[in-house]
Write a protein that holds these residues in place. Structure first.
Motif, PDB file in Angstrom:
ATOM      1  N   MET A  69       0.312  -0.876  -0.063  1.00  6.16           N
ATOM      2  CA  MET A  69      -0.055  -0.057  -0.257  1.00  6.16           C
ATOM      3  C   MET A  69       0.802   1.408  -0.111  1.00  6.16           C
ATOM      4  O   MET A  69       1.506   1.240  -1.010  1.00  6.16           O
ATOM      5  CB  MET A  69      -1.101  -0.025   1.125  1.00  6.16           C
ATOM      6  N   SER A  70       0.572   2.133   0.939  1.00  2.07           N
ATOM      7  CA  SER A  70       1.109   3.244   0.764  1.00  2.07           C
ATOM      8  C   SER A  70       2.493   3.500   1.505  1.00  2.07           C
ATOM      9  O   SER A  70       3.396   4.019   0.414  1.00  2.07           O
ATOM     10  CB  SER A  70       1.012   3.691   1.941  1.00  2.07           C
ATOM     11  N   LYS A  71       3.110   2.030   1.651  1.00  5.04           N
ATOM     12  CA  LYS A  71       4.318   1.643   2.530  1.00  5.04           C
ATOM     13  C   LYS A  71       5.268   1.585   0.948  1.00  5.04           C
ATOM     14  O   LYS A  71       6.569   1.971   1.270  1.00  5.04           O
ATOM     15  CB  LYS A  71       4.684   0.752   2.975  1.00  5.04           C
TER      16      LYS A  71
ATOM     17  N   LYS B  51      -0.759   8.942   9.140  1.00  2.11           N
ATOM     18  CA  LYS B  51      -2.194   8.538   9.665  1.00  2.11           C
ATOM     19  C   LYS B  51      -2.811   7.230   9.447  1.00  2.11           C
ATOM     20  O   LYS B  51      -3.636   6.927  10.138  1.00  2.11           O
ATOM     21  CB  LYS B  51      -2.659   9.386   8.343  1.00  2.11           C
ATOM     22  N   SER B  52      -2.659   5.998   8.694  1.00  2.00           N
ATOM     23  CA  SER B  52      -3.252   4.687   8.511  1.00  2.00           C
ATOM     24  C   SER B  52      -2.618   4.501   9.855  1.00  2.00           C
ATOM     25  O   SER B  52      -3.793   3.970  10.446  1.00  2.00           O
ATOM     26  CB  SER B  52      -2.526   4.231   7.494  1.00  2.00           C
ATOM     27  N   THR B  53      -2.147   4.518  10.017  1.00  2.00           N
ATOM     28  CA  THR B  53      -1.265   3.444  11.433  1.00  2.00           C
ATOM     29  C   THR B  53      -2.257   3.686  12.449  1.00  2.00           C
ATOM     30  O   THR B  53      -2.435   3.392  13.362  1.00  2.00           O
ATOM     31  CB  THR B  53       0.075   3.768  12.071  1.00  2.00           C
TER      32      THR B  53
ATOM     33  N   MET C 152     -12.138   5.848   8.362  1.00  2.00           N
ATOM     34  CA  MET C 152     -12.112   5.770   6.800  1.00  2.00           C
ATOM     35  C   MET C 152     -11.057   6.106   6.344  1.00  2.00           C
ATOM     36  O   MET C 152     -10.374   7.028   7.030  1.00  2.00           O
ATOM     37  CB  MET C 152     -12.563   6.761   6.321  1.00  2.00           C
ATOM     38  N   ASP C 153     -10.335   5.153   5.585  1.00  2.00           N
ATOM     39  CA  ASP C 153      -8.958   5.997   5.484  1.00  2.00           C
ATOM     40  C   ASP C 153      -8.845   6.117   3.535  1.00  2.00           C
ATOM     41  O   ASP C 153      -8.536   5.051   3.155  1.00  2.00           O
ATOM     42  CB  ASP C 153      -7.520   4.797   5.579  1.00  2.00           C
ATOM     43  N   GLU C 154      -8.745   7.175   3.626  1.00  2.00           N
ATOM     44  CA  GLU C 154      -8.980   8.271   2.390  1.00  2.00           C
ATOM     45  C   GLU C 154      -9.435   6.961   1.473  1.00  2.00           C
ATOM     46  O   GLU C 154      -8.865   6.846   0.341  1.00  2.00           O
ATOM     47  CB  GLU C 154      -6.949   7.424   1.723  1.00  2.00           C
ATOM     48  N   PRO C 155     -10.660   6.957   1.787  1.00  2.00           N
ATOM     49  CA  PRO C 155     -11.606   6.382   1.273  1.00  2.00           C
ATOM     50  C   PRO C 155     -11.791   6.468  -0.824  1.00  2.00           C
ATOM     51  O   PRO C 155     -13.012   6.153  -1.066  1.00  2.00           O
ATOM     52  CB  PRO C 155     -13.185   6.326   2.043  1.00  2.00           C
TER      53      PRO C 155
HETATM   54 MG   LIG Z   1      -1.974   5.538   5.024  1.00  2.00          MG
END
Ligand SMILES: [Mg+2]
Ligand SMILES: Nc1ncnc2c1ncn2[C@@H]1O[C@H](COP(=O)(O)OP(=O)(O)OP(=O)(O)O)[C@@H](O)[C@H]1O
Lengths: 308, 257
Positions: free
Chosen positions: A1-3, B51-53, B177-180
């Motif tokens: 993903m973003s990683k 952010k996702s983390t 919501m993660d960048e939906p």
């Molecule tokens: Mg992310």
């Protein structure tokens, strides 16, 4: 993903973008030629494989087809070629197929689920994993020896259907485990996450989402390995399956023969008629194997309605 | 929404000194924040800032990343999500999540919606639940005649709305919501933004977005992250008009990030 995106940026150095990259025509033509050559090579290999197969099948059909009749299925084997049939072998093979499948499928699939989903990432698990891989490559006769020592002698199952099926179970177990593991591994993480995010527990995720998604792959592996078991001769000869059987087995303790042993037995006789009988039996075995492979394809298609 | 209005609301989700590590590497540094009930919180910041983390630590989705370690506290309605007693399965049925890439189940549209409620013991009217959830996710009109088709036959935007509908069907308190909208076209994005404004009356929404306009349009509070630190947070209007930290302003105006 973003990683992965992160690691990409910065690594790729595009160099001086002002100067137009020049790929000269000669190199282009060469690349095209390699492409074509490789295509031809692949074509050649498949052609070779197909021709070999066709020659074999035609040869067997020509010598065996005329021996196939109703009597061929309803007669037991005999000293006289005209009266010999494969009744005992067919029944034996079907028994072995059924028994082996009912031992190997639950065991193998459960082991795969355990290894993929529940086993801790410890050293001993890796060690088990490596050994399963090794076992999958073991010559089948070794399994025959194990079966002889463990099932026939130690458990005193003698030369029974049970001993034979358990031996074949051992033989195909590693293949079923590995192919099921691969199928489970191929289920994307996003599917699991979707399920967990809806308040599913591990059991629900594994049995209601991961397994159904992995089912086509598992089924393919299972059916292919069982068709391998059906074609095996060596381990069954080692554990002492009979080659001259004039009865059909009625329970798991009975002695038995199977198609490949019958074929082996007939093929090793001096008379030409028996060689033709062997060819006829091979045709039946091939039909059985084709049927199982078609079943594998059919099931895969059926359960792949919702493609991942 | 005015600042005074959201001040009266009760805090539903709160982190205190939250740190997240991936192995040795620290991805989140001591973040403390509060999200109030019935509001939309936007998490913004450059790629890789955590952010996702952070979002995933709010409903224990980081449990599935072997190397991830969380220390610090997350309180949901006063209950510590990382205490021994906390049940992550129960938590996730109340704090739902919509992912960046639509990830419907390989099942029919109908079954996608009812799967969550069913495994959680919902016994009510499934048809009604499906209709209600799809209507709230602004998808009903497009799929009502093909509820039993594969969810994979839907377009990307429709799939994402299906994933939102699936989350709504669980009737969670909070939706993460993660960048939906990152994989969607402007029209689907619009549909989802409208949906979020509609949803916030019932749910609390925390959304990660790279789209500043979007954050400005839909959120009440904005949180700006940088390299695992929470740099600035507050009322969205304030953050977008008079940020107190230069870095925030630079990011929002597109000078870096
Ligand atoms: Mg992310
Ligand atoms: N599974 C992982 N293992 C190790 N490091 C990780 C893992 N996931 C994320 N990281 C690292 O943690 C940091 C924060 O990542 P995160 O995915 O939370 O960023 P993000 O703000 O969501 O970025 P983006 O906007 O690109 O999605 C990054 O440096 C990333 O490389």
């Amino acid at each position: 993903m973003s990683k992965t995106n992160d690691s990409l940026t910065g690594v790729i150095n595009l160099g001086n973008l002002d100067s137009k990259p020049s790929i000269d025509a000669k190199r282009k033509a060469k690349r095209k030629m390699y492409d074509k050559l490789f295509y031809r090579f692949c074509q050649g290999t498949i052609f070779f494989a197909l021709v070999t197969l066709v020659v074999l099948v035609v040869h067997i059909l020509m010598s065996g087809l005329s021996w196939i009749s109703l009597d061929f299925f309803t007669n037991f084997t005999s000293r006289f070629a005209e009266r010999a049939g494969i009744k005992a072998a067919i029944f034996g093979s079907l028994w072995v197929l059924f028994l082996t499948a009912s031992f190997a499928i639950p065991l193998g699939v459960s082991a795969a689920i355990f290894l993929e989903e529940y086993a801790p990432k410890k050293l001993w698990v890796q060690w088990v994993q490596i050994n399963i891989g090794n076992l999958a490559g073991m010559p089948s006769i070794v399994y025959g020896l194990v079966g002889l020592a463990v099932f026939v002698r130690y458990f005193n199952f003698e030369r029974s259907l049970l001993a034979g099926s358990l031996t074949l179970t051992l033989l195909i177990l590693p293949i079923i485990i590995i192919s099921s593991q691969e199928a489970i591994k191929a289920v994307p993480l996003s599917l699991r996450e979707a399920a967990y995010a809806l308040g599913a527990n591990k059991w629900q995720v594994v049995f209601l989402q991961v397994l159904p998604a992995a089912l086509p792959g598992i089924l393919t592996g299972v059916i292919l390995s069982i068709s391998r078991a059906i074609g095996e001769t060596a381990p069954l000869i080692v554990i002492g399956a009979l080659s001259f059987v004039a009865f059909t087995p009625t329970n798991i303790w009975d002695e038995f023969t199977v198609l490949p042993i019958q074929i082996y037995n007939w093929a090793s006789k001096p008379q030409a008629e028996f060689h033709e009988l062997a060819a006829a039996a091979i045709i039946i075995l091939l039909v059985l194997l084709f049927a199982m492979n078609f079943l594998a394809i059919y099931l895969r298609q059926k359960y792949q309605r919702y493609k991942l | 929404m005015s600042a005074s209005l959201s001040e009266n609301k009760e805090v539903i989700l709160e982190t205190k000194d939250l740190n997240v590590f991936y192995g040795e590497k620290q991805a989140i540094h001591s973040i403390s924040m509060q999200v109030k009930k019935g509001t939309v919180a936007a998490l913004i910041g450059p790629s890789g800032c955590g952010k996702s983390t952070f979002l995933r630590s709010l409903n224990r989705m980081n449990d599935f990343v072997a190397s991830a370690k969380v220390n610090g506290d997350v309180f949901y309605k006063g209950q510590n999500l990382y205490s021994k007693k906390a049940d992550p399965v129960e938590i996730r049925s109340q704090i739902g999540m919509v992912f960046q890439k639509p990830n419907p189940f390989p099942k029919s549209i109908y079954k996608n919606i009812i799967w969550g409620p069913k495994i959680n013991g919902f016994t009510g009217d499934m048809d009604l639940l499906v209709e209600k959830s799809l209507k709230r996710a602004a998808l009903w009109g497009e799929v009502k005649d093909r509820l039993h088709d594969s969810a994979f036959d839907l377009s990307g935007g429709q799939q994402q709305r299906l994933c939102i509908a699936r989350t709504i069907a669980m009737n969670p308190d909070v939706i993460l919501m993660d960048e939906p909208c990152s994989a969607l076209d402007p029209r689907s994005t619009q549909a989802i933004e409208d949906l979020i404004s509609e949803l916030k009356r019932r749910y609390t929404i925390i959304i990660v977005t790279h789209n500043m306009q979007q954050a400005g349009r839909i959120s009440d509070e904005t949180y700006f992250f940088h390299e695992g630190h929470l740099i600035e947070s507050g009322d969205t209007k304030m953050i977008f008009t008079k940020p107190s930290v230069q870095m925030t302003e630079d990011y929002i105006t597109g000078r870096f990030g």
